[in-house]
Scaffold this motif. Structure first.
Motif, PDB file in Angstrom:
ATOM      1  N   PRO A 242      12.777  10.384   8.788  1.00  0.00           N
ATOM      2  CA  PRO A 242      12.371  11.763   9.097  1.00  0.00           C
ATOM      3  C   PRO A 242      12.993  12.312  10.372  1.00  0.00           C
ATOM      4  O   PRO A 242      12.962  13.508  10.608  1.00  0.00           O
ATOM      5  N   LEU A 243      13.584  11.445  11.205  1.00  0.00           N
ATOM      6  CA  LEU A 243      14.217  11.915  12.430  1.00  0.00           C
ATOM      7  C   LEU A 243      15.640  12.408  12.164  1.00  0.00           C
ATOM      8  O   LEU A 243      16.255  13.054  13.003  1.00  0.00           O
ATOM      9  N   ARG A 244      16.167  12.066  10.967  1.00  0.00           N
ATOM     10  CA  ARG A 244      17.532  12.451  10.622  1.00  0.00           C
ATOM     11  C   ARG A 244      17.476  13.570   9.591  1.00  0.00           C
ATOM     12  O   ARG A 244      17.288  13.357   8.401  1.00  0.00           O
ATOM     13  N   LYS A 245      17.659  14.820  10.042  1.00  0.00           N
ATOM     14  CA  LYS A 245      17.586  15.978   9.159  1.00  0.00           C
ATOM     15  C   LYS A 245      18.994  16.355   8.682  1.00  0.00           C
ATOM     16  O   LYS A 245      19.848  16.732   9.488  1.00  0.00           O
ATOM     17  N   THR A 246      19.238  16.188   7.395  1.00  0.00           N
ATOM     18  CA  THR A 246      20.515  16.569   6.819  1.00  0.00           C
ATOM     19  C   THR A 246      20.251  17.453   5.619  1.00  0.00           C
ATOM     20  O   THR A 246      19.121  17.579   5.147  1.00  0.00           O
ATOM     21  N   GLU A 247      21.331  18.049   5.119  1.00  0.00           N
ATOM     22  CA  GLU A 247      21.167  18.937   3.979  1.00  0.00           C
ATOM     23  C   GLU A 247      20.649  18.195   2.754  1.00  0.00           C
ATOM     24  O   GLU A 247      19.956  18.769   1.919  1.00  0.00           O
ATOM     25  N   GLU A 248      21.026  16.920   2.621  1.00  0.00           N
ATOM     26  CA  GLU A 248      20.603  16.174   1.445  1.00  0.00           C
ATOM     27  C   GLU A 248      19.219  15.557   1.621  1.00  0.00           C
ATOM     28  O   GLU A 248      18.670  14.974   0.715  1.00  0.00           O
ATOM     29  N   HIS A 249      18.642  15.650   2.811  1.00  0.00           N
ATOM     30  CA  HIS A 249      17.313  15.106   3.064  1.00  0.00           C
ATOM     31  C   HIS A 249      16.459  16.186   3.728  1.00  0.00           C
ATOM     32  O   HIS A 249      16.130  16.103   4.913  1.00  0.00           O
ATOM     33  N   LEU A 250      16.121  17.200   2.961  1.00  0.00           N
ATOM     34  CA  LEU A 250      15.342  18.308   3.504  1.00  0.00           C
ATOM     35  C   LEU A 250      13.851  18.107   3.318  1.00  0.00           C
ATOM     36  O   LEU A 250      13.059  18.933   3.739  1.00  0.00           O
ATOM     37  N   PHE A 251      13.471  17.035   2.651  1.00  0.00           N
ATOM     38  CA  PHE A 251      12.053  16.758   2.464  1.00  0.00           C
ATOM     39  C   PHE A 251      11.827  15.258   2.573  1.00  0.00           C
ATOM     40  O   PHE A 251      12.768  14.466   2.471  1.00  0.00           O
ATOM     41  N   GLU A 252      10.596  14.879   2.752  1.00  0.00           N
ATOM     42  CA  GLU A 252      10.240  13.467   2.905  1.00  0.00           C
ATOM     43  C   GLU A 252       9.286  13.077   1.790  1.00  0.00           C
ATOM     44  O   GLU A 252       8.284  13.739   1.554  1.00  0.00           O
ATOM     45  N   LEU A 253       9.608  12.003   1.096  1.00  0.00           N
ATOM     46  CA  LEU A 253       8.742  11.536   0.021  1.00  0.00           C
ATOM     47  C   LEU A 253       7.478  10.919   0.579  1.00  0.00           C
ATOM     48  O   LEU A 253       7.478  10.383   1.706  1.00  0.00           O
ATOM     49  N   PRO A 254       6.362  10.953  -0.189  1.00  0.00           N
ATOM     50  CA  PRO A 254       5.135  10.275   0.262  1.00  0.00           C
ATOM     51  C   PRO A 254       5.414   8.800   0.538  1.00  0.00           C
ATOM     52  O   PRO A 254       6.057   8.111  -0.253  1.00  0.00           O
ATOM     53  N   GLY A 255       4.938   8.329   1.652  1.00  0.00           N
ATOM     54  CA  GLY A 255       5.129   6.919   1.986  1.00  0.00           C
ATOM     55  C   GLY A 255       6.553   6.580   2.375  1.00  0.00           C
ATOM     56  O   GLY A 255       6.937   5.423   2.383  1.00  0.00           O
ATOM     57  N   ALA A 256       7.371   7.582   2.668  1.00  0.00           N
ATOM     58  CA  ALA A 256       8.794   7.345   2.877  1.00  0.00           C
ATOM     59  C   ALA A 256       9.116   6.558   4.134  1.00  0.00           C
ATOM     60  O   ALA A 256      10.243   6.146   4.317  1.00  0.00           O
ATOM     61  N   ARG A 257       8.154   6.337   4.972  1.00  0.00           N
ATOM     62  CA  ARG A 257       8.436   5.571   6.183  1.00  0.00           C
ATOM     63  C   ARG A 257       8.051   4.105   6.028  1.00  0.00           C
ATOM     64  O   ARG A 257       8.132   3.342   6.972  1.00  0.00           O
ATOM     65  N   ALA A 258       7.629   3.691   4.830  1.00  0.00           N
ATOM     66  CA  ALA A 258       7.308   2.287   4.565  1.00  0.00           C
ATOM     67  C   ALA A 258       6.371   1.707   5.616  1.00  0.00           C
ATOM     68  O   ALA A 258       6.677   0.713   6.264  1.00  0.00           O
ATOM     69  N   SER A 259       5.236   2.359   5.799  1.00  0.00           N
ATOM     70  CA  SER A 259       4.281   1.893   6.798  1.00  0.00           C
ATOM     71  C   SER A 259       3.542   0.636   6.360  1.00  0.00           C
ATOM     72  O   SER A 259       2.891  -0.020   7.173  1.00  0.00           O
ATOM     73  N   ARG A 260       3.665   0.291   5.086  1.00  0.00           N
ATOM     74  CA  ARG A 260       2.987  -0.882   4.543  1.00  0.00           C
ATOM     75  C   ARG A 260       3.966  -1.651   3.659  1.00  0.00           C
ATOM     76  O   ARG A 260       4.623  -1.071   2.785  1.00  0.00           O
ATOM     77  N   ILE A 261       4.091  -2.946   3.878  1.00  0.00           N
ATOM     78  CA  ILE A 261       4.933  -3.798   3.048  1.00  0.00           C
ATOM     79  C   ILE A 261       4.070  -4.875   2.408  1.00  0.00           C
ATOM     80  O   ILE A 261       3.248  -5.510   3.081  1.00  0.00           O
ATOM     81  N   PHE A 262       4.226  -5.026   1.096  1.00  0.00           N
ATOM     82  CA  PHE A 262       3.480  -6.031   0.350  1.00  0.00           C
ATOM     83  C   PHE A 262       4.438  -7.119  -0.095  1.00  0.00           C
ATOM     84  O   PHE A 262       5.442  -6.847  -0.765  1.00  0.00           O
ATOM     85  N   LEU A 263       4.147  -8.364   0.288  1.00  0.00           N
ATOM     86  CA  LEU A 263       4.971  -9.506  -0.090  1.00  0.00           C
ATOM     87  C   LEU A 263       4.535 -10.006  -1.461  1.00  0.00           C
ATOM     88  O   LEU A 263       3.391 -10.429  -1.642  1.00  0.00           O
ATOM     89  N   ALA A 264       5.435  -9.931  -2.429  1.00  0.00           N
ATOM     90  CA  ALA A 264       5.110 -10.308  -3.803  1.00  0.00           C
ATOM     91  C   ALA A 264       5.117 -11.827  -3.978  1.00  0.00           C
ATOM     92  O   ALA A 264       5.811 -12.557  -3.273  1.00  0.00           O
ATOM     93  N   GLY A 265       4.350 -12.270  -4.969  1.00  0.00           N
ATOM     94  CA  GLY A 265       4.196 -13.683  -5.282  1.00  0.00           C
ATOM     95  C   GLY A 265       2.731 -13.979  -5.466  1.00  0.00           C
ATOM     96  O   GLY A 265       1.866 -13.235  -4.986  1.00  0.00           O
ATOM     97  N   ALA A 266       2.411 -15.070  -6.168  1.00  0.00           N
ATOM     98  CA  ALA A 266       1.010 -15.397  -6.444  1.00  0.00           C
ATOM     99  C   ALA A 266       0.224 -15.628  -5.171  1.00  0.00           C
ATOM    100  O   ALA A 266      -0.936 -15.217  -5.066  1.00  0.00           O
ATOM    101  N   ASN A 267       0.824 -16.296  -4.205  1.00  0.00           N
ATOM    102  CA  ASN A 267       0.132 -16.541  -2.931  1.00  0.00           C
ATOM    103  C   ASN A 267       1.125 -16.825  -1.801  1.00  0.00           C
ATOM    104  O   ASN A 267       1.210 -17.938  -1.294  1.00  0.00           O
ATOM    105  N   PRO A 268       1.860 -15.805  -1.368  1.00  0.00           N
ATOM    106  CA  PRO A 268       2.784 -16.003  -0.253  1.00  0.00           C
ATOM    107  C   PRO A 268       2.123 -16.521   1.017  1.00  0.00           C
ATOM    108  O   PRO A 268       2.791 -17.139   1.859  1.00  0.00           O
ATOM    109  N   PHE A 269       0.809 -16.287   1.169  1.00  0.00           N
ATOM    110  CA  PHE A 269       0.137 -16.768   2.378  1.00  0.00           C
ATOM    111  C   PHE A 269       0.052 -18.294   2.396  1.00  0.00           C
ATOM    112  O   PHE A 269      -0.319 -18.887   3.402  1.00  0.00           O
TER     113      PHE A 269
END
Length: 316
Positions: free
Chosen positions: A71-98
């Protein structure tokens, strides 16, 4: 322009409904336990469990950067921001990565921070035994590294059912390890498997589960209906006459009992594909509404239609 690469995903990727907006990065494939009699989720994999190489995780994080608009880089091809576009949450896939060793999890967290410094938290599935295998100091370090909002498939608080299904832990282990999560500052949600106690035992199983849950602090309890597939070890137990499946109405009576007995403030949800009717509410505020809806499912839909949904559910 950098050439796009394929993400390192193995087989079907499973995630909780509430992780729909999270960036999903595979950290493991398969399950360290792989003995639960009802489970068929990882049967197509040619191995039991495999950690993802750190170089694959790093490559996927690099690739994922191209999906998100800065969102800090405003260009003609990026005039809007998708929901969740800053990836504030990452989910590690797998049955039990913990289940990975704490130092390895911290390395993954460091990679996440390097490529997504705005990420606020890292989630994944965890077994109760994964928590038990870590020291209090390691849990605190993982909390500081960003691990939070983990999902634990406790399935039930019914000791007999836990032993029969070969879950690898008991009801007291659930309460003990969740207390350690609480102390470390790691929040968690539960998956509850409706019908796991078998025919005629659902109400007792619900009460035992409520007893355990009332001694813990999950932010959400997600209920999923048991669906039995022919390839499962549980199906062979049924064929041998050692276990009998509850009716669909019994399962909903079980859910009603659990909702009635829960005394903690918690979100209650039935949002997965195994549930013919989706349900979501807050306890205790919306208890009566949830119970009324469950009564309506039993009386207005009934066993025949509920069962038809179950037998036609080809895959979870």
């Amino acid at each position: 322009m950098r050439e796009r690469i394929a993400m390192h995903y193995t087989g079907t990727i499973w995630r909780p409904p509430y992780e729909a907006d999270s960036l999903i990065i595979e950290a493991t494939a398969g399950c360290t336990h792989h003995r639960c009699k009802f489970c068929t989720l990882y049967e197509d994999l040619p191995f039991k469990f495999r950690p993802s190489p750190l170089e694959d995780i790093e490559a996927d994080l690099l690739e994922a950067q191209t999906w998100y608009h800065d969102p800090l880089r405003k260009t003609e091809e990026h005039l809007f921001e998708l929901p969740g576009a800053r990836a504030s949450r990452i989910f590690l896939a797998g049955a039990n990565p913990f289940g990975l060793k704490a130092p390895h999890l911290r390395k993954i967290a460091s990679l996440v921070r390097a490529y997504f410094p705005q990420c606020k938290s890292i989630g994944c599935f965890s077994r109760v035994t994964d928590v038990a295998a870590k020291t209090d100091e390691e849990l605190a370090e993982l909390a500081a590294a960003g691990f939070d909002g983990l999902t634990i498939g406790i399935e039930t608080g019914d000791e007999e059912a836990l032993a029969f299904m070969d879950k690898g832990y008991g009801a007291e282990d659930i309460a003990k390890q969740c207390a350690r999560f609480d102390a470390a500052g790691i929040s968690y949600a539960f998956f509850y498997l409706v019908g796991i106690s078998g025919a005629g035992r659902g109400l007792a199983g619900a009460r035992a589960t409520a007893d355990v849950c009332n001694r813990t602090n999950p932010w959400l309890i997600g209920a999923n209906m048991l669906t039995i597939y022919r390839s499962s070890a549980l199906y062979r137990e049924i064929e041998a006459g050692r276990w009998h499946e509850a009716t669909e109405v019994e399962k909903y009576e079980e859910v009603k009992e659990l909702v009635a007995q829960l005394d903690i403030p918690v979100e209650f949800a039935m949002l997965g594909a195994s549930n013919p009717v989706m349900l979501h509410g807050r306890l205790p505020e919306q208890r009566e509404g949830l119970l009324a809806t469950l009564d309506a499912v039993i009386s207005d839909i009934g066993e025949e239609r509920l069962r038809r949904y179950r037998v036609n559910l080809r895959h979870l």
